[in-house]
Design an enzyme around this catalytic site. Structure first.
Site, mmCIF file in Angstrom:
data_model
loop_
_atom_site.group_PDB
_atom_site.id
_atom_site.type_symbol
_atom_site.label_atom_id
_atom_site.label_comp_id
_atom_site.label_asym_id
_atom_site.label_seq_id
_atom_site.Cartn_x
_atom_site.Cartn_y
_atom_site.Cartn_z
ATOM 1 N N GLU A 42 5.963 -1.433 -6.309
ATOM 2 C CA GLU A 42 7.124 -0.931 -7.034
ATOM 3 C C GLU A 42 8.256 -0.827 -6.015
ATOM 4 O OE1 GLU A 42 6.705 2.854 -8.990
ATOM 5 O OE2 GLU A 42 8.761 2.738 -9.744
ATOM 6 N N ARG A 268 -8.250 3.580 -1.326
ATOM 7 C CA ARG A 268 -6.990 3.442 -0.608
ATOM 8 C C ARG A 268 -7.171 3.837 0.853
ATOM 9 N NH1 ARG A 268 -2.629 5.336 -3.347
ATOM 10 N NH2 ARG A 268 -1.443 5.931 -1.530
ATOM 11 N N LYS A 278 4.979 7.199 -0.488
ATOM 12 C CA LYS A 278 6.375 6.759 -0.435
ATOM 13 C C LYS A 278 7.325 7.913 -0.693
ATOM 14 C CE LYS A 278 5.750 3.019 -3.014
ATOM 15 N NZ LYS A 278 6.002 1.856 -3.862
HETATM 16 P P1 ATP Z 1 2.688 5.405 -2.890
HETATM 17 O O1 ATP Z 1 1.643 6.376 -3.291
HETATM 18 O O2 ATP Z 1 2.874 5.300 -1.416
HETATM 19 O O3 ATP Z 1 3.992 5.541 -3.625
HETATM 20 P P2 ATP Z 1 2.065 3.339 -4.726
HETATM 21 O O4 ATP Z 1 0.689 2.991 -5.137
HETATM 22 O O5 ATP Z 1 2.825 4.072 -5.707
HETATM 23 O O6 ATP Z 1 2.062 4.012 -3.302
HETATM 24 P P3 ATP Z 1 2.981 0.681 -5.096
HETATM 25 O O7 ATP Z 1 4.255 0.074 -4.678
HETATM 26 O O8 ATP Z 1 2.712 0.852 -6.540
HETATM 27 O O9 ATP Z 1 2.906 2.065 -4.362
HETATM 28 O O10 ATP Z 1 1.774 -0.065 -4.401
HETATM 29 C C1 ATP Z 1 1.578 -1.449 -4.442
HETATM 30 C C2 ATP Z 1 0.125 -1.743 -4.239
HETATM 31 O O11 ATP Z 1 -0.322 -1.215 -3.000
HETATM 32 C C3 ATP Z 1 -0.710 -1.099 -5.323
HETATM 33 O O12 ATP Z 1 -1.677 -2.029 -5.776
HETATM 34 C C4 ATP Z 1 -1.346 0.072 -4.650
HETATM 35 O O13 ATP Z 1 -2.574 0.388 -5.213
HETATM 36 C C5 ATP Z 1 -1.461 -0.406 -3.197
HETATM 37 N N1 ATP Z 1 -1.459 0.724 -2.277
HETATM 38 C C6 ATP Z 1 -0.545 1.710 -2.179
HETATM 39 N N2 ATP Z 1 -0.905 2.617 -1.248
HETATM 40 C C7 ATP Z 1 -2.085 2.191 -0.735
HETATM 41 C C8 ATP Z 1 -2.978 2.702 0.262
HETATM 42 N N3 ATP Z 1 -2.729 3.830 0.924
HETATM 43 N N4 ATP Z 1 -4.105 1.988 0.534
HETATM 44 C C9 ATP Z 1 -4.356 0.837 -0.121
HETATM 45 N N5 ATP Z 1 -3.567 0.314 -1.063
HETATM 46 C C10 ATP Z 1 -2.439 0.970 -1.381
HETATM 47 MG MG MG Z 2 2.145 2.665 -7.764
#
Ligand code: ATP
Ligand code: MG
Length: 558
Positions: A42, A268, A278
Site C-alpha cells: 500500500e 511476518r 509503517k
Molecule cells: P505495516 O504494518 O508496516 O503498515 P502492511 O502490511 O500494512 O505493513 P503493506 O504495504 O500492505 O504494509 O505490505 C505489503 C506486503 O508486505 C504485504 O503482503 C504484507 O503482508 C507484507 N509485509 C508487511 N510487513 C511485513 C513484515 N514485517 N514481514 C513480512 N512481510 C510483511
Molecule cells: Mg497492509
C-alpha cells in the site's frame, strides 16, 4: 507428498520451506505449470525490512520455479496514499534486485471491474446497502463470544439496493452514511464473515483515478479479485490475514472471476530493537525524531541503502531467516551479521583516521613524497590496488599512541615500534604537548627498507596501524550510528516507542582524514575503513561525509 519427508533444495542445501513444498505439489498434481505471485504494497509509507522478506519471497518463488511476480499497488485508501511513496517503493524493489513482470499494476486499474462485480453480487441477492452508522454497525456486529444481529437493511430488494448503490456512487451520500455489505452470516464464528463491508464512501481525490470515484472497495474486496484478474496462482500474505481467507474464498466462489487464486499465509518478520510498523515509522518522520524516511538509522530500505547496506546482504538475511507459519522475533544481530559478512567479502579497503594526531618522521626528507601501494582487498584481486602518497608528516589515530603502555598495547609507544599499514615500520622518540598537557604531535623515525619486509635488526613491530599522509588526503565528517532504540522490544506492552529512542544513535565527528582517493568516493560503494568499520559516502550531504554502516566486530553467534 508425506509430511515426514524432507525435500532438499537443489540450489541451496536447506530443506524446501512450506510454500516451496506446496508449489512442488501443485506442479506434481498438474494444478499449475508456473507460479504467479504479486507483491502488493500500500503506498502509504516507505518499505521496511519486513517488506524485504515479502519481496524476496514473492519474487524469489517464480525465479526458482518458473513464472512471474507482479508489482501491484494496493491503492484502495486514497486518504493515506501518495505519489512520493509509489516512487520510493518502485526504487526500493529495483534496488533489492528484482524486476516485476509487465507494467506496474494498481488495484485502481480494476475499479470499474470491481464495481461491476459489486453490482453482480447485489443482483444475486448477496450484497446490500446498509445505513447503520459506524457505532450502530459495531453493536450489530456482536463479539467474539456473541453472534451479531442482522442489519435492518439486510432484506432490501435487489432494485432498492441497486438504486442506493447508485446514489453512493454518484455522491448523494456523505462519507460514513452508508456502505455496501456482503450478505453472508451474522452468526459466523469468524467475524470477517459477518456481512463485511465491500465498498465505502470516501470523498477524496485519488492519486491514480482523480475524482472518478467517491466509493472505494475495501482491501478484502479488491485483493482477491485483483489476484484473479491477474491470474495469480499463489497469493502470499502475512499471518494476520489468515482469518480473512474464508472471505477471500467466498468472494472468489461467488463472483464470475477469470481464475481461482489461493491465499497462503506466512509469518511476518519482526526484529528486536526495531520498529516495523509503517504507522510508527511515519510518526518518527513526521515528529522529527529522525531526518526523513531515509535517515540511515531507519529500518527502511531507503535508510539502509543510504547507510551503505547492500541489497545482497538483505537478500542473504531473508534467506537465512527462512519462511515459516509463525511470527517470530529475529535477533537484529543476525541482520548485522549478514551485512558485515557481505561487506567483509566485497567492500574495497581504505584508510582513515577519525581522531588525527600528527606524527613527524624526523629522518624522512622534507620535500620527498613516495607512493606506496596497498591492496584493494586482502583476497579480491579484482578490486583495484590503491597508491598512497607517503611523506615526512602523517596522521595516525590519537588512540593509537601512548607515551607508555604495558605489553598488551600493540600500537605506538615511545621507544617502541609499530608498522604503518602498507608502509614503513616506525619507532617513536618523543611527543609534544599543548598547554593543557594534551599530546599534539609525535616525533618518530622510519626504519629504512621496511616496506614489505621486517626490520634488518630483527626487532619486529608488535602491531599494525592505519595512517594518512598529512599533505595529500581527504577531509570529511563521519556519522557514527548506533541502534535507534535502547529497548529490545520498543513497541510492545505499555511503553511508548518514542520514549525508548537511543539518545546516542547518532554521533557526528568532524575533521576526520582519509586517504586521498576518498575525495572521489562514489555514493553506493561501501568501504572498509581499516580497523574502524564500514563506511559509505552520504548521498545527501553537500560536503564530503561518510555514514558508518556498521562496526567491524560481530556479536552474532548462531
Ligand atoms: P505495516 O504494518 O508496516 O503498515 P502492511 O502490511 O500494512 O505493513 P503493506 O504495504 O500492505 O504494509 O505490505 C505489503 C506486503 O508486505 C504485504 O503482503 C504484507 O503482508 C507484507 N509485509 C508487511 N510487513 C511485513 C513484515 N514485517 N514481514 C513480512 N512481510 C510483511
Ligand atoms: Mg497492509
Amino acid at each position: 507428498m508425506t509430511a515426514d519427508k524432507t525435500i532438499i533444495d537443489n540450489d541451496s542445501d536447506r530443506p524446501l520451506h512450506f510454500l516451496e513444498q506446496i508449489i512442488t505439489r501443485d506442479f506434481a498434481e498438474g494444478k499449475h505449470s508456473q507460479v504467479i505471485t504479486r507483491f502488493p504494497p500500500e503506498p502509504n509509507g516507505y518499505l521496511h525490512i519486513g517488506h524485504a522478506k515479502s519481496i524476496c519471497l514473492n519474487f524469489g518463488l517464480p525465479e526458482k520455479f518458473g513464472g512471474e511476480c507482479h508489482l501491484r499497488f494496493d491503492d484502495t485508501n486514497p486518504a493515506k496514499e501518495n505519489q512520493e511513496y509509489i516512487d520510493a517503493i518502485i526504487r526500493d524493489v529495483e534496488w533489492l534486485g528484482y524486476r516485476w513482470s509487465g507494467d506496474i499494476r494498481y488495484a485502481s486499474n480494476y475499479f470499474q471491474q470491481f464495481y461491476e462485480w459489486a453490482l453482480y453480487l447485489i443482483e444475486q441477492g448477496k450484497a446490500y446497502v446498509c445505513h447503520l452508522l459506524p457505532d450502530e454497525a459495531r453493536e450489530y456486529r456482536g463479539t467474539l463470544t456473541e453472534p451479531g444481529k442482522n442489519s435492518p437493511y439486510r432484506e432490501r430488494s435487489v432494485q432498492e439496493n441497486l438504486d442506493e448503490f447508485e446514489k453512493m456512487r454518484t455522491g448523494e451520500y456523505d462519507e460514513g452514511a452508508c456502505a455496501l455489505r456482503a450478505k453472508i452470516d451474522m452468526a459466523s464464528s469468524n467475524m470477517n464473515l459477518r456481512d463485511p463491508i465491500l465498498y465505502r464512501i470516501r470523498k477524496q481525490l485519488h492519486h491514480q483515478t482523480d475524482d472518478k470515484w467517491c466509493i472505494y472497495p475495501m482491501y478484502d474486496f479488491a485483493h482477491g479479485q485483483g489476484d484473479a484478474i491477474e491470474g495469480v496462482t499463489h497469493s502470499i500474505c502475512t499471518m494476520e490475514f489468515a482469518d480473512h481467507r474464508v472471505l477471500y474464498e467466498w468472494l472468489i466462489d461467488n463472483l464470475p472471476v477469470p481464475s481461482k487464486p489461493v491465499q497462503y499465509e506466512f509469518g511476518r518478520l519482526n526484529l528486536n530493537y526495531t520498529v516495523t510498523s509503517k504507522r510508527k515509522l511515519k510518526q518518527l518522520v513526521d515528529d522529527g525524531y529522525v531526518d526523513g524516511w531515509d535517515d540511515p538509522r531507519m529500518p527502511t530500505l531507503a535508510g539502509m541503502r543510504r547507510r551503505g547496506v547492500t541489497p545482497a546482504a538483505l537478500r542473504k538475511f531473508c534467506d537465512m531467516i527462512g519462511v515459516t507459519k509463525s511470527d517470530g522475533i529475529v535477533d537484529v544481530s543476525m541482520l548485522e551479521h549478514a551485512i558485515r559478512d557481505d561487506l567483509d567479502k566485497n567492500a574495497p579497503r581504505a584508510m582513515c583516521v577519525l581522531n588525527p594526531l600528527k606524527v613527524t618522521l624526523t629522518n624522512y626528507p622534507e620535500n620527498k613524497t613516495e607512493m606506496v601501494t596497498a591492496a584493494g582487498h586482502p583476497n579480491r584481486d579484482d578490486l583495484a590496488e590503491r597508491t598512497l602518497p607517503f611523506s615526512r608528516e602523517i596522521y595516525i589515530d590519537a588512540d593509537d599512541f601512548r607515551e607508555e603502555a604495558n605489553k598488551k598495547y600493540k600500537r605506538l609507544v615511545i621507544g617502541k615500534r609499530v608498522r604503518l599499514r602498507s608502509a614503513y615500520v616506525i619507532e617513536a622518540d618523543k611527543c609534544i604537548k599543548g598547554d593543557k598537557g594534551n599530546i599534539i604531535e609525535v616525533k618518530a623515525r622510519i626504519i629504512e627498507d621496511t616496506i614489505g619486509s621486517d626490520p634488518g635488526d630483527g626487532i619486529k613491530p608488535k602491531g599494525v596501524i592505519q595512517w594518512v599522509d598529512a599533505k595529500r588526503h581527504a577531509i570529511f565528517d563521519v556519522a557514527l550510528y548506533d541502534r535507534l532504540f535502547n529497548d529490545a522490544s520498543p513497541d510492545s506492552g505499555e511503553k511508548n516507542f518514542v520514549d525508548v529512542l537511543n539518545p546516542e544513535s547518532l554521533v557526528m565527528k568532524t575533521q576526520c582524514v582519509g586517504e586521498v582517493g576518498l575525495n572521489e568516493a562514489e555514493v553506493g560503494t561501501t568501504y572498509q575503513f581499516e580497523r574502524e568499520g564500514y563506511f559509505c559516502r552520504d548521498s545527501k550531504s553537500e560536503g564530503l561525509m561518510f555514514n558508518r554502516t556498521i562496526g567491524l566486530r560481530d556479536t552474532f553467534n548462531g
